[in-house]
Design a protein around this motif. Structure first.
Motif, short mmCIF file in Angstrom:
data_model
loop_
_atom_site.label_atom_id
_atom_site.label_comp_id
_atom_site.label_asym_id
_atom_site.label_seq_id
_atom_site.Cartn_x
_atom_site.Cartn_y
_atom_site.Cartn_z
N ILE A 15 0.84 -1.21 0.00
CA ILE A 15 0.00 0.00 0.00
C ILE A 15 0.87 1.25 0.00
N ALA A 16 1.93 1.24 0.79
CA ALA A 16 2.84 2.40 0.85
C ALA A 16 3.48 2.64 -0.52
N GLU A 17 3.88 1.57 -1.19
CA GLU A 17 4.48 1.72 -2.52
C GLU A 17 3.43 2.23 -3.51
N ASP A 19 0.86 4.12 -2.82
CA ASP A 19 0.67 5.54 -2.53
C ASP A 19 1.82 6.39 -3.04
N GLU A 20 3.04 5.87 -2.91
CA GLU A 20 4.22 6.60 -3.34
C GLU A 20 4.27 6.76 -4.87
N LEU A 21 3.99 5.67 -5.58
CA LEU A 21 4.05 5.71 -7.04
C LEU A 21 2.78 6.29 -7.69
N GLY A 22 1.67 6.13 -7.02
CA GLY A 22 0.40 6.48 -7.63
C GLY A 22 -0.16 5.25 -8.33
N ARG A 23 -1.46 5.24 -8.51
CA ARG A 23 -2.14 4.07 -9.06
C ARG A 23 -1.61 3.66 -10.42
N ILE A 24 -1.55 4.58 -11.35
CA ILE A 24 -1.19 4.25 -12.73
C ILE A 24 0.22 3.66 -12.80
N GLN A 25 1.18 4.31 -12.14
CA GLN A 25 2.56 3.80 -12.18
C GLN A 25 2.70 2.47 -11.45
N HIS A 42 -8.64 0.82 2.82
CA HIS A 42 -7.70 1.03 3.92
C HIS A 42 -7.60 2.53 4.21
N GLU A 43 -7.88 2.88 5.44
CA GLU A 43 -7.80 4.27 5.91
C GLU A 43 -8.50 5.24 4.97
N GLY A 44 -9.71 4.87 4.56
CA GLY A 44 -10.53 5.74 3.73
C GLY A 44 -10.17 5.77 2.26
N ARG A 45 -9.23 4.96 1.84
CA ARG A 45 -8.82 4.93 0.43
C ARG A 45 -9.12 3.57 -0.17
N LYS A 87 -10.49 -4.89 4.89
CA LYS A 87 -11.83 -4.81 4.32
C LYS A 87 -11.71 -4.79 2.80
N VAL A 88 -12.57 -5.55 2.16
CA VAL A 88 -12.60 -5.63 0.70
C VAL A 88 -14.04 -5.41 0.27
#
Length: 179
Positions: A15-17, A19-25, A42-45, A87-88
């Motif tokens: 998840i951290a990766e 967030d760092e790269l962004g969805r598309i990348q 996760h945490e509202g995202r 949660k899924v």
């Protein structure tokens, strides 16, 4: 460790990766497509569950799973994530069950086989009933599950309800798209 044996810590790293790269990348880097069935919450995202599960495998096993090596469905990636406490949610609503189709067809039949408006009190009442029926698990429903604006019998063109000849009483054929 077998495929699917991922830890919560590995998922958090994925998840951290993401967030760092962004969805598309992130999706491009690991050759994943956008989620078609399930999203990780996760945490509202929202995150593409299959991609996160596949990349989490990297942190626990030394290599990320390729998209073609596993399924993102409820018995694979979604189940793996749920098993470790995430949660899924479903992206699409489940297909209409027989009982739901019968109720919707009955309403269309009583409306003389004409389309129904989302504001029609009968549509609103039926939508409320369909949402209460325990046919589909909450996890398989999205925010538009059987809402008055999303169910097929309200439309006058496609999908449409039609009489089937030779049946007594008339039966209905109704498209069961994922509304």
């Amino acid at each position: 460790m077998p495929k699917g044996a991922i830890t919560r810590d590995a998922v958090l790293k994925a998840i951290a990766e993401y967030d760092e790269l962004g969805r598309i990348q992130f999706l491009a880097k690991y050759r994943f497509s956008e989620a078609r069935s399930y999203l990780l919450l996760h945490e509202g995202r929202e995150y593409d569950s299959k991609a996160i599960a596949g990349v989490a495998h990297k942190w626990d096993h030394g290599h990320a799973l390729l998209p073609e090596e596993f399924s993102g469905g409820k018995d694979h990636a979604a189940a793996w994530l749920k098993r470790i406490g995430f949660k899924v949610k479903s992206v699409k609503n489940p297909d209409w069950a027989r009982d739901e189709i019968i109720l919707a067809c009955h309403l269309v039949m009583t409306n003389e086989w004409k389309g129904l408006d989302a504001n029609d009190p009968r549509v609103i009442e039926l939508s409320g009933l369909l949402q209460l029926m325990p046919i589909h698990a909450e996890a398989d429903r999205n925010e538009k599950f059987r809402t008055p604006t999303a169910w097929p019998a309200r439309r006058s063109t496609s999908p449409r309800a039609t009489r089937t000849t030779g049946a007594s009483p008339p039966t209905a054929v109704l498209s069961t798209s994922r509304y």
